[in-house]
Every structure is written in structure tokens, then in C-alpha cells.
Write an enzyme that holds these catalytic residues in place. Structure first.
Site, PDB file in Angstrom:
ATOM      1  N   GLU A  46       0.855  -1.190   0.000  1.00 26.20           N
ATOM      2  CA  GLU A  46       0.000   0.000   0.000  1.00 26.20           C
ATOM      3  C   GLU A  46       0.886   1.233   0.000  1.00 26.20           C
ATOM      4  OE1 GLU A  46      -3.914   2.112   1.689  1.00 26.20           O
ATOM      5  OE2 GLU A  46      -3.280   0.287   2.706  1.00 26.20           O
ATOM      6  N   CYS A 242      -6.796   1.230   1.870  1.00 30.82           N
ATOM      7  CA  CYS A 242      -7.692   2.385   1.865  1.00 30.82           C
ATOM      8  C   CYS A 242      -7.464   3.330   0.697  1.00 30.82           C
ATOM      9  CB  CYS A 242      -7.562   3.149   3.186  1.00 30.82           C
ATOM     10  SG  CYS A 242      -8.137   2.194   4.612  1.00 30.82           S
ATOM     11  N   ASN A 373     -12.010  -3.122  -0.637  1.00 26.85           N
ATOM     12  CA  ASN A 373     -10.892  -3.340   0.271  1.00 26.85           C
ATOM     13  C   ASN A 373     -11.350  -3.789   1.647  1.00 26.85           C
ATOM     14  OD1 ASN A 373      -8.321  -3.076   1.661  1.00 26.85           O
ATOM     15  ND2 ASN A 373      -9.130  -1.158   2.424  1.00 26.85           N
ATOM     16  N   GLU A 374     -11.825  -2.855   2.435  1.00 31.93           N
ATOM     17  CA  GLU A 374     -12.152  -3.148   3.829  1.00 31.93           C
ATOM     18  C   GLU A 374     -13.578  -2.687   4.095  1.00 31.93           C
ATOM     19  OE1 GLU A 374      -8.869  -3.221   7.320  1.00 31.93           O
ATOM     20  OE2 GLU A 374      -9.643  -1.240   6.843  1.00 31.93           O
TER      21      GLU A 374
END
Length: 655
Positions: A46, A242, A373-374
Site C-alpha cells: 500500500e 484504503c 478493500n475493507e
């Protein structure tokens, strides 16, 4: 009297070492309980902590195209020897909306030098004897006769490298010059001097070392990619977590804007630039010089399967949680379909042809992709369904990674876990950022998972020495050992867990937002943490098949602070034992091996120290690092002592 006390102390110490009762473990090496996926241990990348710009992407100039919100951020006006002039920022947004700003530098004095300097990313790392490649897009104004002198200055202001070039065209052209640095400095800066009355328009002012990863022009920083290659990862997940989502959807990662000509890749603010009050970084942007083509190439270079993660129409739910209306989701879904075609399509397809035009006619053999993603909640589920149907209808072989939220449990996790199991999802992405004790206590997490349900991707995890997100977290041995203990449970349950990756990956020592991190670096040096070596030891000693390693018919997973797993490497004809002693005492152990015959010697790799708070650093990069040795083996039993706070890997040839 002092000598007597010392002698008694030595006797006591020796007694403590040898008085420990030998732990006896039984390995049934001809009874395979699970096969280990080739993708088991991988890398999560990331762009946080200046991992890309200022990190693995080797560009040394910050804000090279003047696209930060403050157009001259990173730059300062300079003059010497009586030089004078002015710098203007010019907008060309109608002509080039993806790269709208250039500067016009007017030299008003007939003598001296006028120009500007760039500070780099917390300085520029310059090496003595290295060749540097300077380039600039320039447009000469009529009747101008202005030349450019390029200089590297040390932190003390000394000139440590120099070159000259003269733009000649009245339309935009790219100019290049190479030169050698004569001094090493981690905090150098670049000076671009103009001499001679006249005016030049400038854009894309760039400086790279010529020795990048695989010596690709304008490529990646070799030492950092080498550390990834040394992990021998099974997969490379990109472009992050993120940042895939963005604070708002306009700031999400869009892969199509990250490929092709460098000067046409649209810069955006990195969503981590002001996320944490303790580490605001307003100069943190993404140039996308490290884009999807570079990610795919890097995965190929290091032998890892590519795992891209795409936005599913949701901004980060920790920020705005902005949503794309369901009836406007088609472009997001199409991006996913087009990416698969870009990676795998033939030369007769639009995106496959583009991949070939970019220099890679051979497909990248993409097999999996993350949708979101999350994310969590019902809004994610309904979007996931649309993405999954579209992808599976056209590319049924693609395995889809599905989020089960940001936590290892709780209502968000429970909803997604239950829902996606009911929908027969391929792979569930679980995340854990918790204290070392959590990892020790959860080494049995997957022992009772449904063997017929979705596979598990331990997609983001790292033991937090203080608390999640604290700037005081350390990459110490205690945390690394807790992760090693937890990973015995991942490996033991390889029929359920198919992939795992520590996160985050990189951190610049002067520009981090989050800690702990796997690899730390400054502008010239880098080091692996104890956590890095745990990951490496698992990956290099992965094996192919899990076999039982038991104490009193139970898995070795926490009793007295010990954790263990065993596997076969059928390709190398070896038995591999991994053992973690998370406690403060020496522990003699005996492994009784049944089902195979083993050679009379074993290779042992140890990672440990009596001080569990020890960390590595730039000055002491190997304070905690693997140490290899050999031991003799008698018959079918392996006997050795595992020191306090130590992770051992034992490899034995099978006969």
C-alpha cells in the site's frame, strides 16, 4: 566470597537451563492433513508511509509536474552571481486536464544564474559514483537563448554533480542528460539553473538513478524491490487498502489512469496525507509513476501471482463512506472486466493490445481479484453481488477476494462472514491489528473453521506493541514472535487458509504515518524488521503438505507458551518443523518422527534474543536476523533446546 557467589550463580543458571523437563512431540510424517497453497505467504503493498513516491518508485524529484495543490510545493526560487528573473505557474487545463500546470521561467539578467531547487522526499539519496539521469519537458520562447545547468548539492551546499543542456525547440520536447555524482549524501537537493536572457516553459523535471531494479529507465529502487524478491512471495497484492477507496470517490485509485505515458498519469492527493493528527503529511501525493503496469511487472519479476484490488463504488467508510448509486455502478464494474482483459487478453482485444503496446505481449496470468478493500454492511453486499456476477459470467476462473470488514470479529464481521458463506464466496479477506497476546491466543482460530466453506485470506495483520494505530508501536521481537506463533495456526490449517500477508509493507523513517511496518528505509538504506524475517522464514520454508505435530494428541498451540507446526517439502524431499518459544525459559524438546526416515543431520535456523523488546534499525539492521547451524540427529528423533523468545525452523532430509 565474591567468587563463591559468582560460582553459585553460574550453577543456578545452568540448573535453570537443564532442569526444564524435555517436551516430547510426535510427528506423523506419512499422514498429510492439508496441502499448502503456492500462494500461501505473500506481500501486501500500500502507498502509505511514502512507500511509492519517495520510496520504491525511484524518482528523486518531488512535485515534478507542479500538480500539488500548491503548485510550487517542494520547489524554491534560487539565484546566484547576480542572476535575476521570475517564475510563473501556467494553467493549460483545457489542453491537458490530466497535467494542467507548467512553469514559465524568465531570466531577466544577462549575467549570473536564476532558477529553482527541489528538496526531494525529505532530501535526495545520492551515491558517489552513481550515474543520474536528468530529464525535463521544455519549450523555448522565440529569440530566447537560455541554457540549463543541473547541479546536485549536498546538505552542506557543496556541488556534488553537474551537467548542462540547452533546449532548442519552440514546441514541447523532452531533453535528457546523464552525469555522475562524486559524493554520497542522503539529504541532497537538485538545483536547476537557467543562464542567458530569455524564457523557458518547463514541466516534468525528473531525476533518477540509472541503476534501478533490473536497470529499467525511470524504474524502481533496487534495494527495496530486492527485499521483496528475497521474501520469495507467493503473491503481490496491490495497489493497497484504503487508497483503493479514497476519502471520497473522486480520490479513489483508478487503474486506467496509472498506465501509459508518465506525463499523462493524473496526480492525486494521497489519502494518508492528513489522516493522522500525530503525523500530518500534506506534501504526500501520488504521481502513479508506480502504476498497474509496474505492479504487474514487479509481481512477474519476483515470481508472485498478481492480486489487484479494485474499488467497488464505495469510498472509505472510516471517512466519508460515499457511495455510487446502484444504477451508476456500471463503469466501476467495467473497470474490473477491462483489467482482466488487460492482464490476460489476447492481442486481438482492446486492453490486451494495449498491454502489448506497453511492452508485454505475453499475458500476466491473472487468477484472482479483490472486490473492495475493507468494506462492510449491506451496501457492500449488494455491490459485491453485481461485481461477482459480471466477473464470473465472463471470467469464471477468476477467484474473487471478498472483504469481511476491518475487524477480526463483531457485528460487521459476523454479517459478512455469514452472508458470503451462504453465497459460496471464493475467498474471505480477514484483517487483524491487535496486541501480541491476541495473536498468541488466536493461533487456534482456524482449527474449527468449515472445511467446505470459502478459503481464507489473512490479508492484513501485524501485532501492535502498544495499541492499534499508535505512533509508539515498535517492530520488536515480541511482536514478531507472536506473529510467528499465529502463523503456525495458519499453516496447520492450510486446507482453509490459502493466503496471508503482513501489513503495511514499507515505511520511510522520516515520513511515516503508521507503525509497525515490515521494511523501513531512508533515502539510501533499508532494513528488514524481526517481523520481516518471520515472514521470510515461513515463505522460504513453506513446504507442500502439512503433517501432524502433536503433544498428547493435541496441536502444539499455546500450552506453556509453545507453538509448532510441521510440513513436508515433497519437491526437496525434506521435513520442516517450525517451533516458537514465546516464553522466558530455555525449553529442551524432542521430536519423534514416524512415517519417514530422516538423515543424520538437520539444518536449524534460529531467530531470537533474550531481550524481547529488541528492534532492528538502519544502523543495526541485523540485530535480530536468522542464524543458521546444524545438529546431529539420532535415529528418528530430533533433540535440541529452544532458547527463550526464539523461533526455530528445522529442516531434515527424508530418505
Amino acid at each position: 566470597m565474591k567468587k563463591i557467589i559468582t560460582f553459585i550463580g553460574l550453577i543456578t543458571a545452568c540448573f535453570n537451563v537443564y532442569a526444564q523437563e524435555t517436551k516430547v512431540y510426535n510427528i506423523t510424517a506419512d499422514k498429510v492433513t492439508a496441502q499448502i497453497s503456492p500462494t500461501m505467504y505473500g506481500i501486501f503493498f500500500e502507498d502509505i508511509n511514502m512507500a511509492a513516491d519517495g520510496g520504491v518508485y525511484a524518482e528523486l524529484v518531488k512535485n515534478r509536474s507542479f500538480e500539488f495543490n500548491t503548485a510550487l510545493a517542494g520547489w524554491q526560487q534560487q539565484q546566484k552571481n547576480g542572476g535575476s528573473g521570475k517564475i510563473s505557474v501556467i494553467s493549460r487545463s483545457d489542453e491537458r486536464p490530466e497535467n494542467p500546470h507548467v512553469i514559465s521561467v524568465e531570466v531577466t539578467s544577462p549575467t549570473g544564474y536564476f532558477g529553482l531547487s527541489n528538496e526531494g522526499f525529505r532530501g535526495m539519496g545520492i551515491k558517489k559514483g552513481e550515474t543520474y539521469s536528468f530529464s525535463v519537458m521544455a519549450c523555448k520562447k522565440l529569440k530566447s537563448n537560455t541554457a540549463i545547468t543541473v547541479e546536485l548539492h549536498s546538505a552542506k551546499g557543496e556541488v556534488i554533480g553537474k551537467a548542462q543542456l540547452t533546449p532548442t525547440a519552440t514546441n514541447w520536447q523532452k531533453y535528457n542528460v546523464k552525469f555522475v555524482a562524486n559524493y554520497t549524501d542522503s539529504k541532497a537537493s537538485l538545483y536547476v539553473w537557467l543562464k542567458g536572457k530569455g524564457s523557458l516553459d518547463l514541466d516534468m523535471i525528473s531525476l533518477f538513478p540509472t541503476h534501478t531494479w533490473k536497470n529499467r529507465p525511470a524504474g524502481l529502487r533496487a534495494d527495496l524491490v530486492q527485499k521483496l524478491a528475497d521474501l520469495k512471495p507467493g503473491f503481490l497484492r496491490f495497489p493497497g487498502g484504503c487508497i483503493v477507496e479514497g476519502r471520497v470517490l473522486a480520490n479513489r485509485y483508478q487503474w486506467k489512469k496509472s498506465i501509459g505515458d508518465i506525463d499523462k498519469r493524473e496526480n492525486i492527493i494521497n489519502r494518508w496525507n492528513t489522516e493522522f493528527d500525530h503525523r500530518p503529511t500534506p506534501d504526500y501525493y501520488q504521481t502513479f509513476g508506480l502504476g498497474f503496469m509496474e505492479y504487474f511487472l514487479t509481481a512477474e519479476d519476483i515470481g508472485a501471482s498478481p492480486l489487484p484490488i479494485l474499488n467497488c463504488g464505495m469510498a472509505c467508510q472510516f471517512n466519508t463512506g460515499q457511495l455510487v448509486p446502484m444504477d451508476q455502478l456500471d463503469p466501476y464494474v467495467q473497470d474490473a472486466l477491462d483489467l482482466i482483459e488487460f492482464a490476460n487478453g489476447g492481442l486481438d482485444t482492446k486492453w490486451g493490445k494495449l498491454r502489448a503496446d506497453l511492452g508485454h505481449p505475453k499475458p500476466f496470468n491473472l487468477k484472482m481479484m479483490g472486490v473492495g478493500n475493507e468494506q462492510w454492511g449491506e451496501q457492500y453486499i449488494e455491490r459485491w453481488k453485481i461485481f461477482t456476477k459480471a466477473i464470473k459470467d465472463k471470467y469464471p476462473y477468476i477467484k474473487i477476494i471478498s472483504s469481511v470488514g476491518p475487524y477480526a470479529g463483531g457485528k460487521e464481521f459476523d454479517l459478512l462472514n455469514k452472508t458470503f458463506r451462504g453465497l459460496n464466496a471464493d475467498i474471505l479477506d480477514e484483517h487483524y491489528y491487535n496486541g501480541p497476546k491476541w495473536f498468541l491466543d488466536n493461533a487456534k482460530r482456524y482449527d474449527n473453521y468449515d472445511r467446505k466453506g470459502p478459503k481464507i485470506f489473512a490479508g492484513e495483520y501485524a501485532a501492535q506493541s502498544v495499541t492499534t494505530g499508535s505512533p509508539d508501536n515498535k517492530n520488536n521481537l515480541e511482536c514478531a514472535l507472536a506473529e510467528a506463533a499465529f502463523m503456525t495456526g495458519l499453516e496447520r490449517n492450510a486446507d482453509v487458509v490459502t493466503m496471508a500477508s503482513y501489513a503495511p509493507l514499507f515505511a520511510h523513517v522520516d515520513a511515516w504515518q503508521w507503525t509497525p511496518d515490515l521494511i523501513w528505509f531512508d533515502n539510501l538504506r533499508s532494513y528488514g524488521t524481526p517481523n520481516y524475517y518471520v515472514q521470510q522464514l515461513y515463505s522460504l520454508n513453506k513446504g507442500t503438505d502439512v503433517v501432524p505435530l502433536l503433544e498428547a494428541n493435541e496441536a502444539v498451540s499455546g500450552r506453556d507458551g509453545y507453538y509448532a507446526t510441521a510440513c513436508l517439502d515433497k519437491n526437496k524431499k525434506e521435513l520442516i518443523i517450525k517451533f516458537v518459544n514465546s516464553g522466558a525459559n530455555n525449553q529442551p524438546v524432542l521430536f519423534n518422527i514416524a512415517g519417514v526416515k530422516v538423515a543424520g543431520k538437520a539444518n536449524v535456523i534460529s531467530l531470537g534474543n533474550t531481550n524481547k523488546t529488541i528492534v532492528n534499525s538502519l544502523d543495526k539492521p541485523l540485530a535480530i536476523s536468522p542464524i543458521s547451524s546444524t545438529i546431529n540427529v539420532t535415529g528418528d528423533a530430533v533433540k535440541l533446546t529452544v532458547e527463550p523468545y526464539t523461533f526455530k525452523v528445522i529442516r531434515l532430509k527424508t530418505l
